[in-house]
Motif scaffolding. Structure first.
Motif, PDB file in Angstrom:
ATOM      1  N   ASN A  43      -4.320  26.205   2.311  1.00 45.45           N
ATOM      2  CA  ASN A  43      -5.719  26.402   2.685  1.00 45.45           C
ATOM      3  C   ASN A  43      -6.219  25.297   3.598  1.00 45.45           C
ATOM      4  O   ASN A  43      -7.353  24.853   3.499  1.00 45.45           O
ATOM      5  N   MET A  44      -5.346  24.837   4.493  1.00 52.38           N
ATOM      6  CA  MET A  44      -5.717  23.804   5.454  1.00 52.38           C
ATOM      7  C   MET A  44      -5.522  24.294   6.882  1.00 52.38           C
ATOM      8  O   MET A  44      -4.667  25.131   7.148  1.00 52.38           O
ATOM      9  N   ASP A  45      -6.308  23.726   7.778  1.00 53.33           N
ATOM     10  CA  ASP A  45      -6.136  23.903   9.213  1.00 53.33           C
ATOM     11  C   ASP A  45      -5.772  22.544   9.811  1.00 53.33           C
ATOM     12  O   ASP A  45      -5.976  21.508   9.175  1.00 53.33           O
ATOM     13  N   PRO A  46      -5.234  22.537  11.046  1.00 53.47           N
ATOM     14  CA  PRO A  46      -5.016  21.256  11.724  1.00 53.47           C
ATOM     15  C   PRO A  46      -6.350  20.525  11.902  1.00 53.47           C
ATOM     16  O   PRO A  46      -7.389  21.160  12.006  1.00 53.47           O
ATOM     17  N   PRO A  47      -6.359  19.170  11.910  1.00 53.54           N
ATOM     18  CA  PRO A  47      -5.161  18.312  11.900  1.00 53.54           C
ATOM     19  C   PRO A  47      -4.658  17.964  10.500  1.00 53.54           C
ATOM     20  O   PRO A  47      -3.551  17.448  10.347  1.00 53.54           O
ATOM     21  N   GLU A  48      -5.471  18.254   9.439  1.00 54.78           N
ATOM     22  CA  GLU A  48      -5.046  17.898   8.081  1.00 54.78           C
ATOM     23  C   GLU A  48      -3.744  18.605   7.708  1.00 54.78           C
ATOM     24  O   GLU A  48      -2.842  17.999   7.136  1.00 54.78           O
ATOM     25  N   HIS A  49      -3.674  19.894   8.060  1.00 51.50           N
ATOM     26  CA  HIS A  49      -2.472  20.665   7.747  1.00 51.50           C
ATOM     27  C   HIS A  49      -1.241  20.058   8.410  1.00 51.50           C
ATOM     28  O   HIS A  49      -0.180  19.934   7.787  1.00 51.50           O
TER      29      HIS A  49
ATOM     30  N   LYS B 258      -0.605  16.968   9.362  1.00 50.45           N
ATOM     31  CA  LYS B 258      -0.193  15.695   8.754  1.00 50.45           C
ATOM     32  C   LYS B 258       0.525  15.909   7.432  1.00 50.45           C
ATOM     33  O   LYS B 258       1.591  15.332   7.179  1.00 50.45           O
ATOM     34  N   LEU B 259      -0.050  16.742   6.564  1.00 47.43           N
ATOM     35  CA  LEU B 259       0.551  16.944   5.247  1.00 47.43           C
ATOM     36  C   LEU B 259       1.854  17.728   5.348  1.00 47.43           C
ATOM     37  O   LEU B 259       2.824  17.424   4.645  1.00 47.43           O
ATOM     38  N   ARG B 260       1.903  18.704   6.248  1.00 46.69           N
ATOM     39  CA  ARG B 260       3.132  19.488   6.402  1.00 46.69           C
ATOM     40  C   ARG B 260       4.279  18.595   6.874  1.00 46.69           C
ATOM     41  O   ARG B 260       5.411  18.724   6.406  1.00 46.69           O
ATOM     42  N   LYS B 261       3.984  17.695   7.805  1.00 39.57           N
ATOM     43  CA  LYS B 261       5.010  16.777   8.294  1.00 39.57           C
ATOM     44  C   LYS B 261       5.550  15.922   7.164  1.00 39.57           C
ATOM     45  O   LYS B 261       6.753  15.647   7.086  1.00 39.57           O
ATOM     46  N   LEU B 262       4.666  15.536   6.265  1.00 39.07           N
ATOM     47  CA  LEU B 262       5.077  14.692   5.141  1.00 39.07           C
ATOM     48  C   LEU B 262       5.967  15.458   4.170  1.00 39.07           C
ATOM     49  O   LEU B 262       7.079  15.030   3.844  1.00 39.07           O
ATOM     50  N   VAL B 263       5.496  16.598   3.691  1.00 36.56           N
ATOM     51  CA  VAL B 263       6.224  17.305   2.637  1.00 36.56           C
ATOM     52  C   VAL B 263       7.456  18.022   3.171  1.00 36.56           C
ATOM     53  O   VAL B 263       8.353  18.371   2.395  1.00 36.56           O
ATOM     54  N   SER B 264       7.530  18.234   4.480  1.00 36.22           N
ATOM     55  CA  SER B 264       8.698  18.907   5.045  1.00 36.22           C
ATOM     56  C   SER B 264       9.971  18.093   4.854  1.00 36.22           C
ATOM     57  O   SER B 264      11.086  18.630   4.934  1.00 36.22           O
TER      58      SER B 264
ATOM     59  N   LEU C 231       6.245  11.686  -3.251  1.00 36.58           N
ATOM     60  CA  LEU C 231       4.851  11.939  -2.914  1.00 36.58           C
ATOM     61  C   LEU C 231       3.949  10.783  -3.342  1.00 36.58           C
ATOM     62  O   LEU C 231       2.973  10.459  -2.658  1.00 36.58           O
ATOM     63  N   THR C 232       4.259  10.159  -4.463  1.00 38.69           N
ATOM     64  CA  THR C 232       3.440   9.016  -4.897  1.00 38.69           C
ATOM     65  C   THR C 232       3.607   7.824  -3.964  1.00 38.69           C
ATOM     66  O   THR C 232       2.708   6.985  -3.846  1.00 38.69           O
ATOM     67  N   GLN C 233       4.759   7.754  -3.294  1.00 39.00           N
ATOM     68  CA  GLN C 233       5.028   6.612  -2.415  1.00 39.00           C
ATOM     69  C   GLN C 233       4.692   6.898  -0.950  1.00 39.00           C
ATOM     70  O   GLN C 233       4.639   5.978  -0.131  1.00 39.00           O
ATOM     71  N   ALA C 234       4.468   8.155  -0.626  1.00 41.88           N
ATOM     72  CA  ALA C 234       4.235   8.549   0.766  1.00 41.88           C
ATOM     73  C   ALA C 234       2.856   8.094   1.243  1.00 41.88           C
ATOM     74  O   ALA C 234       1.930   7.880   0.451  1.00 41.88           O
ATOM     75  N   GLU C 235       2.737   7.954   2.573  1.00 42.47           N
ATOM     76  CA  GLU C 235       1.478   7.560   3.190  1.00 42.47           C
ATOM     77  C   GLU C 235       1.166   8.467   4.378  1.00 42.47           C
ATOM     78  O   GLU C 235       2.067   8.924   5.075  1.00 42.47           O
ATOM     79  N   ILE C 236      -0.121   8.739   4.573  1.00 43.12           N
ATOM     80  CA  ILE C 236      -0.604   9.433   5.765  1.00 43.12           C
ATOM     81  C   ILE C 236      -1.668   8.543   6.395  1.00 43.12           C
ATOM     82  O   ILE C 236      -2.656   8.194   5.749  1.00 43.12           O
ATOM     83  N   ASP C 237      -1.424   8.158   7.644  1.00 42.98           N
ATOM     84  CA  ASP C 237      -2.328   7.238   8.348  1.00 42.98           C
ATOM     85  C   ASP C 237      -2.567   5.967   7.546  1.00 42.98           C
ATOM     86  O   ASP C 237      -3.685   5.445   7.473  1.00 42.98           O
ATOM     87  N   GLY C 238      -1.491   5.469   6.912  1.00 45.83           N
ATOM     88  CA  GLY C 238      -1.581   4.206   6.186  1.00 45.83           C
ATOM     89  C   GLY C 238      -2.173   4.303   4.796  1.00 45.83           C
ATOM     90  O   GLY C 238      -2.316   3.285   4.104  1.00 45.83           O
ATOM     91  N   GLU C 239      -2.505   5.513   4.355  1.00 48.27           N
ATOM     92  CA  GLU C 239      -3.089   5.675   3.027  1.00 48.27           C
ATOM     93  C   GLU C 239      -2.189   6.545   2.150  1.00 48.27           C
ATOM     94  O   GLU C 239      -1.622   7.531   2.610  1.00 48.27           O
ATOM     95  N   HIS C 240      -2.082   6.147   0.881  1.00 49.95           N
ATOM     96  CA  HIS C 240      -1.299   6.941  -0.070  1.00 49.95           C
ATOM     97  C   HIS C 240      -2.038   8.235  -0.402  1.00 49.95           C
ATOM     98  O   HIS C 240      -3.276   8.308  -0.312  1.00 49.95           O
ATOM     99  N   LEU C 241      -1.276   9.250  -0.792  1.00 49.90           N
ATOM    100  CA  LEU C 241      -1.883  10.502  -1.224  1.00 49.90           C
ATOM    101  C   LEU C 241      -2.654  10.276  -2.524  1.00 49.90           C
ATOM    102  O   LEU C 241      -2.244   9.485  -3.372  1.00 49.90           O
ATOM    103  N   THR C 242      -3.758  10.988  -2.663  1.00 50.08           N
ATOM    104  CA  THR C 242      -4.522  10.914  -3.906  1.00 50.08           C
ATOM    105  C   THR C 242      -3.835  11.756  -4.983  1.00 50.08           C
ATOM    106  O   THR C 242      -2.978  12.604  -4.688  1.00 50.08           O
ATOM    107  N   ASP C 243      -4.235  11.536  -6.227  1.00 54.13           N
ATOM    108  CA  ASP C 243      -3.691  12.347  -7.317  1.00 54.13           C
ATOM    109  C   ASP C 243      -3.958  13.828  -7.072  1.00 54.13           C
ATOM    110  O   ASP C 243      -3.094  14.672  -7.318  1.00 54.13           O
ATOM    111  N   GLU C 244      -5.158  14.139  -6.572  1.00 55.08           N
ATOM    112  CA  GLU C 244      -5.507  15.535  -6.330  1.00 55.08           C
ATOM    113  C   GLU C 244      -4.609  16.153  -5.267  1.00 55.08           C
ATOM    114  O   GLU C 244      -4.169  17.305  -5.405  1.00 55.08           O
ATOM    115  N   GLU C 245      -4.301  15.408  -4.216  1.00 51.17           N
ATOM    116  CA  GLU C 245      -3.430  15.931  -3.159  1.00 51.17           C
ATOM    117  C   GLU C 245      -2.019  16.183  -3.681  1.00 51.17           C
ATOM    118  O   GLU C 245      -1.387  17.192  -3.347  1.00 51.17           O
TER     119      GLU C 245
END
Length: 403
Positions: free
Chosen positions: A86-92, A94-100, A217-231
């Motif tokens: 349920n995301m559109d770019p640019p959030e989608h 960033k997260l897709r690149k991470l989890v891929s 996922l707990t160790q990953a970062e997007i734009d220098g920030e770790h993912l939140t628990d909700e993410e």
């Protein structure tokens, strides 16, 4: 998720479709879809307050056009289909690149031996009895175990995941508000259980990292920030719903296709290289989901129908995959169909992230199945379809097997 004036709108996948009420309706769904393609290729369903799109050309075009069609839900809803879906770019992006990273060829190659080992174990357990429920004793058992291995949760809890997945997709008993509200409450209750369970695992991995996806996922970062628990919860929840149920249905639908097409089982047994093209035809004829959702970013006209900005659009993949204008003999299983541009995994930026894993699991599962079994025969007097507005599969598939 964003709340807006549409916040009171009912969740579409929990509203029964008037043409799909009985088990017989679901068994004959492709007759209905063919009728819709011919007589009502674009329609507005008043009871569900959404548009249904049935033709390949239209479904494909909307899939590819993320600029004019959004995946972001326009109302708050208690539904497991959250996060990257349920995301559109640019959030989608960033997260897709991470989890891929979890689905690279290198990452998947590590899973192959375990998939084969577990497939063999499940078949060998069933052979002495001479029968197997392909859904519950093979497909789900395999894919659930692979999911818990991937996430890093205890295998002893795998049955919990199966129960939760089924609960999240179950449709209301009827079209009444009472039945709908009961389903919404049940979905919310199940989601709370899933989140509570996974949050415990997330906290454990932060304290004691392991070699699993939740640790990554707990160790990953997007734009220098770790993912939140909700993410992290949202992504793990997506894997729960889309990561093994869809693949289990692919495996089941593959065996169903072997039963429905005389000679196919023997062909695959004699030449395992045919499994891949056969799988693509299974995906075309029986995609694991019937439909998926987009929202119009602006008003537009399609086939003389005006769809307004913010309107919900249901893209019927199961209909597009049998569109007579695209596929020759659309209801016939053709193992050598070329090209086979089915839409089972979608198209565009939301092309299924786990498609490679699904194909790998199904390929190995079928290879092991045909290698260890000499003949198959349907034991059910009538197939039992899942009565879901989303999931395209069977509740069970009982067959006889000979070693």
């Amino acid at each position: 998720m964003t709340t807006c004036p549409y916040s009171q709108k009912k969740v579409t996948y929990l509203i029964p479709i008037k043409e799909l009420r009985t088990e017989e309706d679901f068994l004959n769904i492709h007759t209905w879809l063919a009728d819709m393609r011919k007589n009502s290729p674009v329609r507005f369903d008043e009871s569900r307050q959404c548009w249904d799109i049935f033709l390949y050309e239209d479904v494909d075009a909307i899939f590819r056009n993320s600029k004019e069609f959004s995946s972001v839900r326009k109302f708050h809803a208690p539904t497991p289909l959250r996060s990257i879906l349920n995301m559109d770019p640019p959030e989608h992006t960033k997260l897709r690149k991470l989890v891929s990273k979890a689905f690279t060829p290198r990452a998947l190659s590590k899973l192959g031996p375990r998939i084969e080992e577990l497939s063999n174990e499940l078949i060998q357990q069933a052979l002495p009895s001479g029968k197997i429920d392909v859904v519950n004793e093979y497909a789900y058992s395999l894919t659930i175990n692979m999911l818990v291995n991937l996430l890093g949760v205890p295998e002893k809890d795998s049955e919990l995941f199966k129960t939760w997945s089924a609960d999240l997709l179950a449709s209301p008993k009827d079209a009444s508000d009472e039945a709908y509200n009961a389903s919404v409450s049940h979905v919310k209750e199940t989601m709370d259980k899933v989140d509570s369970y996974l949050l415990t695992i997330i906290n454990e991995r932060r304290e004691s990292p392991q070699e699993d996806l939740i640790t990554e996922l707990t160790q990953a970062e997007i734009d220098g920030e770790h993912l939140t628990d909700e993410e992290i919860l949202d992504f793990a929840g997506i894997l729960l719903q889309a990561g093994f149920g869809t693949t289990a249905r692919l495996i089941t639908n593959f065996v169903r296709s072997m039963l429905e097409n005389p000679g196919l089982f023997e062909k695959l047994k004699n030449d395992s290289s045919l499994i891949n093209p056969a799988m693509e035809e299974v995906l075309r004829l029986y995609p694991s989901i019937y439909r998926t959702t987009r929202y119009a970013k602006e008003s537009f006209t399609i086939r003389d129908q005006t769809i307004h900005e913010g309107d919900e659009i249901q893209l019927w993949v199961a209909s597009a995959n049998r569109d007579e204008a695209i596929f020759d003999q659309p209801n016939t299983f053709l193992i050598d169909r070329k090209p086979n541009q089915h839409l089972a995994f979608g198209k565009g930026i939301h092309f299924c992230l786990g498609s490679s894993l699904a194909r790998l699991e199904a390929k190995i599962a079928i290879e092991v199945f045909v290698k260890n079994v000499s003949s198959i025969q349907l034991l059910d007097t009538q197939l039992k379809p899942i009565r879901s507005m989303v999931a395209n599969g069977l509740e069970e598939l009982n067959i006889s097997i000979q070693p």
